[in-house]
Design an enzyme around this catalytic site. Structure first.
Site, mmCIF file in Angstrom:
data_model
loop_
_atom_site.group_PDB
_atom_site.id
_atom_site.type_symbol
_atom_site.label_atom_id
_atom_site.label_comp_id
_atom_site.label_asym_id
_atom_site.label_seq_id
_atom_site.Cartn_x
_atom_site.Cartn_y
_atom_site.Cartn_z
ATOM 1 N N GLY A 56 40.647 58.070 28.332
ATOM 2 C CA GLY A 56 40.030 59.174 29.076
ATOM 3 C C GLY A 56 38.512 59.122 29.045
ATOM 4 C CB CYS A 57 36.125 58.750 26.261
ATOM 5 S SG CYS A 57 36.629 60.257 25.389
ATOM 6 C CB THR A 58 37.092 54.120 29.038
ATOM 7 O OG1 THR A 58 36.986 53.803 27.641
ATOM 8 C CG2 THR A 58 36.691 52.922 29.876
ATOM 9 C CB ALA A 69 36.762 58.768 20.550
ATOM 10 C CB ALA A 87 31.847 56.534 30.086
#
Length: 154
Positions: free
Chosen positions: A45-47, A40, A50
């Site tokens: 974590g995804c930030t 998401a 990315a």
């Protein structure tokens, strides 16, 4: 759940990016592609993951790799994520989770000791002929890009 392995043909896809433009894996035939799946946009974590790709994009591009990120988020949420984090590579929207499923990046996983169904953080390297050379499942958000660069000798 089917998992892909090195030597498998990469399942083609056409998905919308953060601006609503259709992007197909076949658009990148003749180039090496890093395809990564994440749960998401705008989550910690995804930030981190990315931003790691963003911060290492120059070296990856110089070594001949294009990066594509895929999540179930809708294009509008991806656009906000791209703007907030200054992301400089395409993020693609798979709200029906068809591509996630075809790549084995959606299914049962362990989350805080419980079995849940969701996006399995995964990364694949696709060669210029469309064949997978690396299939990495259950990768960690932090430190993954550094490990990937080491494995790819970038």
């Amino acid at each position: 759940m089917t998992r892909l392995s090195a030597g498998d043909k990469a399942p083609d896809f056409t998905l919308q990016d953060s601006e609503g433009t259709e992007v197909s894996l076949s658009d990148f035939r003749g180039k090496s592609v890093v395809v990564y799946f994440y749960p998401a946009a705008s989550t910690p974590g995804c930030t981190k993951q990315a931003c790691d790709f963003r911060d290492n994009l120059g070296e990856l591009n110089d070594a001949g790799f294009t990066v594509l990120g895929i999540s179930p988020d809708k294009p509008a949420k991806l656009a906000k994520f791209v703007a907030e984090e200054n992301l400089t590579f395409p993020l693609l929207s798979d709200p029906d989770r068809e591509v996630l499923t075809a790549w084995g990046a959606y299914g049962e996983k362990q989350l805080y000791g419980k079995t849940v169904t969701g996006v399995i953080r995964s990364t694949f390297i696709v060669d210029p002929e469309g064949v997978i050379t690396h299939a990495l499942y259950n990768v960690r958000a932090t430190g993954h890009v550094a490990k990937l660069r080491k494995d790819l000798k970038v």
